[in-house]
Design an enzyme around this catalytic site. Structure first.
Site, mmCIF file in Angstrom:
data_model
loop_
_atom_site.group_PDB
_atom_site.id
_atom_site.type_symbol
_atom_site.label_atom_id
_atom_site.label_comp_id
_atom_site.label_asym_id
_atom_site.label_seq_id
_atom_site.Cartn_x
_atom_site.Cartn_y
_atom_site.Cartn_z
ATOM 1 N N LYS A 4 0.860 -1.264 0.009
ATOM 2 C CA LYS A 4 0.058 0.240 0.021
ATOM 3 C C LYS A 4 0.876 1.165 -0.067
ATOM 4 C CE LYS A 4 -3.864 2.213 0.505
ATOM 5 N NZ LYS A 4 -3.413 2.935 -0.868
ATOM 6 N N GLN A 8 7.176 3.685 4.041
ATOM 7 C CA GLN A 8 5.748 3.505 3.972
ATOM 8 C C GLN A 8 5.639 2.106 4.716
ATOM 9 O OE1 GLN A 8 3.887 5.658 1.588
ATOM 10 N NE2 GLN A 8 2.361 5.005 2.970
ATOM 11 N N LYS A 27 5.625 3.208 8.357
ATOM 12 C CA LYS A 27 4.234 3.976 8.479
ATOM 13 C C LYS A 27 3.069 3.135 8.384
ATOM 14 C CE LYS A 27 4.104 7.515 5.452
ATOM 15 N NZ LYS A 27 3.878 8.351 4.281
ATOM 16 N N LYS A 52 5.278 1.744 -3.137
ATOM 17 C CA LYS A 52 5.300 3.103 -3.784
ATOM 18 C C LYS A 52 5.730 3.113 -5.154
ATOM 19 C CE LYS A 52 4.804 7.344 -2.071
ATOM 20 N NZ LYS A 52 4.099 7.884 -1.030
ATOM 21 N N GLY A 112 -2.638 8.504 -4.171
ATOM 22 C CA GLY A 112 -2.076 9.529 -4.735
ATOM 23 C C GLY A 112 -0.388 9.914 -4.073
ATOM 24 N N ASP A 113 0.049 10.817 -4.315
ATOM 25 C CA ASP A 113 1.252 11.571 -3.872
ATOM 26 C C ASP A 113 1.536 12.760 -4.711
ATOM 27 O OD1 ASP A 113 3.367 10.642 -1.672
ATOM 28 O OD2 ASP A 113 4.302 11.551 -3.373
ATOM 29 N N THR A 139 -4.108 13.661 5.381
ATOM 30 C CA THR A 139 -2.632 13.736 5.797
ATOM 31 C C THR A 139 -2.459 15.042 6.418
ATOM 32 O OG1 THR A 139 -2.290 12.431 3.554
ATOM 33 C CG2 THR A 139 -0.504 13.446 4.862
ATOM 34 N N ASN A 160 -1.806 18.996 -1.457
ATOM 35 C CA ASN A 160 -2.985 18.697 -0.733
ATOM 36 C C ASN A 160 -2.752 18.560 0.803
ATOM 37 O OD1 ASN A 160 -3.536 15.805 0.819
ATOM 38 N ND2 ASN A 160 -5.204 16.260 -0.638
HETATM 39 P P1 NDP Z 1 0.886 17.685 -4.269
HETATM 40 O O1 NDP Z 1 1.342 17.200 -5.408
HETATM 41 O O2 NDP Z 1 -0.630 18.130 -3.785
HETATM 42 O O3 NDP Z 1 1.996 19.094 -3.847
HETATM 43 C C1 NDP Z 1 3.171 19.089 -3.612
HETATM 44 C C2 NDP Z 1 3.628 20.457 -3.073
HETATM 45 O O4 NDP Z 1 5.125 20.194 -2.932
HETATM 46 C C3 NDP Z 1 3.389 21.335 -4.197
HETATM 47 O O5 NDP Z 1 3.443 22.641 -3.597
HETATM 48 C C4 NDP Z 1 4.755 21.377 -4.917
HETATM 49 O O6 NDP Z 1 5.257 22.489 -5.573
HETATM 50 C C5 NDP Z 1 5.799 21.264 -3.582
HETATM 51 N N1 NDP Z 1 6.941 20.467 -4.141
HETATM 52 C C6 NDP Z 1 6.932 19.140 -4.821
HETATM 53 N N2 NDP Z 1 8.226 18.831 -5.209
HETATM 54 C C7 NDP Z 1 9.134 20.000 -4.685
HETATM 55 C C8 NDP Z 1 10.290 20.142 -5.243
HETATM 56 N N3 NDP Z 1 11.306 19.303 -5.555
HETATM 57 N N4 NDP Z 1 10.831 21.439 -4.298
HETATM 58 C C9 NDP Z 1 9.938 22.316 -4.022
HETATM 59 N N5 NDP Z 1 8.783 22.152 -3.892
HETATM 60 C C10 NDP Z 1 7.990 20.877 -4.205
HETATM 61 O O7 NDP Z 1 1.544 16.583 -3.272
HETATM 62 P P2 NDP Z 1 1.186 16.238 -1.949
HETATM 63 O O8 NDP Z 1 0.796 17.644 -0.967
HETATM 64 O O9 NDP Z 1 0.288 15.208 -1.643
HETATM 65 O O10 NDP Z 1 2.614 15.708 -1.267
HETATM 66 C C11 NDP Z 1 3.531 16.397 -0.350
HETATM 67 C C12 NDP Z 1 4.275 15.884 0.644
HETATM 68 O O11 NDP Z 1 3.503 14.944 1.409
HETATM 69 C C13 NDP Z 1 5.229 14.733 -0.373
HETATM 70 O O12 NDP Z 1 6.439 14.469 0.344
HETATM 71 C C14 NDP Z 1 4.293 13.448 -0.098
HETATM 72 O O13 NDP Z 1 5.137 12.274 -0.158
HETATM 73 C C15 NDP Z 1 3.929 13.607 1.209
HETATM 74 N N6 NDP Z 1 2.604 12.859 1.617
HETATM 75 C C16 NDP Z 1 1.412 12.941 0.902
HETATM 76 C C17 NDP Z 1 0.456 12.133 1.279
HETATM 77 C C18 NDP Z 1 -0.876 12.183 0.665
HETATM 78 O O14 NDP Z 1 -1.716 11.811 1.168
HETATM 79 N N7 NDP Z 1 -0.956 13.053 -0.597
HETATM 80 C C19 NDP Z 1 0.382 11.008 2.396
HETATM 81 C C20 NDP Z 1 1.694 11.381 3.151
HETATM 82 C C21 NDP Z 1 2.721 12.050 2.789
HETATM 83 P P3 NDP Z 1 5.346 22.746 -7.041
HETATM 84 O O15 NDP Z 1 3.843 22.698 -7.596
HETATM 85 O O16 NDP Z 1 5.985 23.974 -7.576
HETATM 86 O O17 NDP Z 1 5.916 21.383 -7.544
HETATM 87 O O1 2IT Z 2 3.061 8.895 1.653
HETATM 88 C C1 2IT Z 2 1.987 8.477 1.679
HETATM 89 O O2 2IT Z 2 1.752 7.990 2.866
HETATM 90 C C2 2IT Z 2 1.029 8.612 0.846
HETATM 91 N N1 2IT Z 2 1.374 9.286 -0.305
HETATM 92 C C3 2IT Z 2 -0.422 8.105 1.018
HETATM 93 C C4 2IT Z 2 -0.499 6.567 0.655
HETATM 94 C C5 2IT Z 2 -1.727 5.862 0.624
HETATM 95 O O3 2IT Z 2 -1.739 5.032 0.107
HETATM 96 O O4 2IT Z 2 -2.776 6.598 0.956
#
Ligand code: NDP
Ligand code: 2IT
Length: 451
Positions: free
Chosen positions: A94, A115, A118, A130, A169-170, A213, A244
């Site tokens: 997952k 993961q 986690k 992943k 998603g991520d 998250t 997100n």
């Molecule tokens: P989104 O795509 O919704 O947003 C990503 C954000 O991070 C954007 O603002 C993006 O800016 C910025 N970003 C991405 N790459 C870079 C970079 N190299 N340098 C600077 N800014 C960057 O992703 P999420 O919000 O879903 O994910 C954000 C983080 O949270 C990640 O590390 C992800 O692994 C983690 N995460 C997400 C989960 C989820 O449920 N979605 C769960 C647990 C962890 P830009 O648009 O300019 O690229």
């Molecule tokens: O990093 C993470 O935990 C996620 N991107 C969410 C993974 C998931 O299966 O909901």
């Protein structure tokens, strides 16, 4: 850690480095876990004999494949796709899918490894995986994203399934991409089943998943503060990212009476000294998910805010810091700046956003520091609950899911305290999360014998 442990750790890491040459993020993630686990298993012969950590640090499999698609100008484009299935000892693989030009095998292996711990911490039966692609969704039309997603799933579908591997998603994979991916899976297999989470509410998605998250990271922070008799109320928060996780973390900081000063993207950060409101956040969400614009546009919309091109927000004074963008976005120097400016607590919405050196700065300064594998587990936890709802063929209401999320984050905090409490009262949440996450997976692996 004893001297012999240290020697063993370095020998172990030498092997990891040799077998995974150039995979810096993966090696970093393994080191961060291994230093705590070596200490924990010092007197546990069965874990040594069964080579448990060595086995968790070797993915069950890494699938890599070509993804061809046609852009709007009829050019044929070729991307690389991957699914890393790290460990399924306690449940189906997952974990999310990331679409970003920086994606490579090292990044996906580190994410799948993290993961695994986690998902174990959530208490739900989920293994770790992943995947993703070096495809860049930025600037692509909806049709281009659809064609890419369909091509990606045309290969991925044979490796996943509701009892095998359940992606979500991520970065770069949100509601739009999950819709296209799920549609293609259903079309190819002729099966409607819970093969992905983060789905739309109309087709089997869960209430509270999109918020989970970011909200969960703030619940985790609130738990850390509560443990020391404090709360979020009246405190200033600095947040990176504007996707997100960042926008929902900001929303929950507001709900709990804190003030949000910053958001960012890869172009730079915005500083709003008046603090954000729900209205401003709604505007950001629309900017990012519908208009697909850049965070600097915030300053044209709201007076008083400034844009800091090419910079990260960690120099802004605050009590609370939430890195919610990407890995290694907060280094040693930035950690020192936060400490100097009075930061009290750090909760990671992103995965491994703080470098190893940065983590040491927080720990030495006795800052409450919640690592991603604990603090951002709320997202995958509600994904796990989406799987339960799909299996039951019923949807639960948002009240119930909100309470479950809060309860799970409180339990993760408790597990971290159980294994991370130090003699001086400081809680080492890194150690707590690593050991609590490891133990369940390790014990399941022991039960299976050598497989
Ligand atoms: P989104 O795509 O919704 O947003 C990503 C954000 O991070 C954007 O603002 C993006 O800016 C910025 N970003 C991405 N790459 C870079 C970079 N190299 N340098 C600077 N800014 C960057 O992703 P999420 O919000 O879903 O994910 C954000 C983080 O949270 C990640 O590390 C992800 O692994 C983690 N995460 C997400 C989960 C989820 O449920 N979605 C769960 C647990 C962890 P830009 O648009 O300019 O690229
Ligand atoms: O990093 C993470 O935990 C996620 N991107 C969410 C993974 C998931 O299966 O909901």
């Amino acid at each position: 850690m004893s001297a012999s442990d240290h020697v063993n750790l370095e020998k172990f890491m030498e092997g990891v480095e040799k077998r995974n040459q150039g995979q810096t993020e993966f090696i970093q993630a393994v080191r961060e876990v291994a230093q705590d686990i070596f200490e924990f298993i010092e007197d546990k012969v069965e874990y040594h004999e069964a080579q448990i950590l060595r086995r968790i640090a070797e993915p069950d499999r890494v699938v890599s494949f070509r993804v061809c698609w046609e852009d709007d100008n009829h050019n044929i484009r070729v991307q690389r796709g991957w699914r890393v299935q790290n460990n399924n000892a306690i449940g189906p693989y997952k974990g999310g899918l990331r679409f970003h030009p920086s994606v490579n095998e090292s990044i996906l292996k580190f994410l799948a490894f993290e993961q695994t711990f986690k998902n174990s911490l959530t208490g739900l039966p989920m293994g770790g995986g992943k995947g993703g692609s070096n495809f860049n969704p930025r600037g692509k039309s909806d049709s281009e994203v659809m064609r890419f997603c369909q091509s990606f799933m045309t290969e991925l579908y044979r490796h996943v399934g509701p009892d095998t591997d359940v992606p979500a998603g991520d970065i770069g994979v949100g509601a739009r991409e999950i819709g296209y991916l799920f549609g293609q899976y259903k079309r190819i297999t002729n099966r409607w089943e819970g093969v992905l989470t983060g789905k739309g509410l109309e087709y089997g998605g869960s209430q509270v998943r999109s918020e989970a998250t970011g909200y969960g990271a703030v619940y985790f922070m609130a738990n850390m503060l509560k443990h020391k008799g404090d709360s979020i109320e009246g405190k200033n928060a600095v947040i990176s990212g504007s996707g997100n996780v960042a926008t929902h973390a900001a929303e929950m900081i507001l709900n709990q009476g804190g003030k949000v000063l910053t958001l960012s993207d890869s172009g730079g950060f915005i500083h709003d000294p008046d603090g954000m409101t729900q209205e401003k956040l709604n505007w950001v969400k629309h900017l990012k998910t519908v208009k697909r614009g850049r965070i600097q546009e915030y300053c044209d919309e709201f007076s008083g805010a400034t844009f800091h091109k090419g910079e990260r927000p960690w120099g802004v004074a605050c009590e609370l810091a939430l890195p919610c963008a990407t890995q290694n976005e907060l280094n040693e120097e930035e950690a020192r700046a936060l400490v100097k400016n009075g930061v009290m607590a750090v909760a990671e919405g992103a995965n491994m956003p703080t470098t190893l050196e940065g983590v040491h700065v927080f720990q030495e300064a006795k800052i409450m520091y919640g690592p991603g594998k604990a603090a951002n587990a709320g997202g995958v936890a509600v994904s796990g609950l989406e799987m339960s709802q799909n299996a039951e063929r019923i949807s639960w209401d948002s009240d119930r899911l909100g309470k479950l999320l809060e309860g799970i984050m409180a339990e993760i905090h408790e597990s971290c305290v159980t294994y991370g409490d130090q003699s001086d009262g400081y809680v080492d949440y890194v150690k707590g999360a690593n050991i609590a996450g490891f133990k369940k997976v390790a014990d399941a692996m022991l039960a299976y014998g050598v497989v």
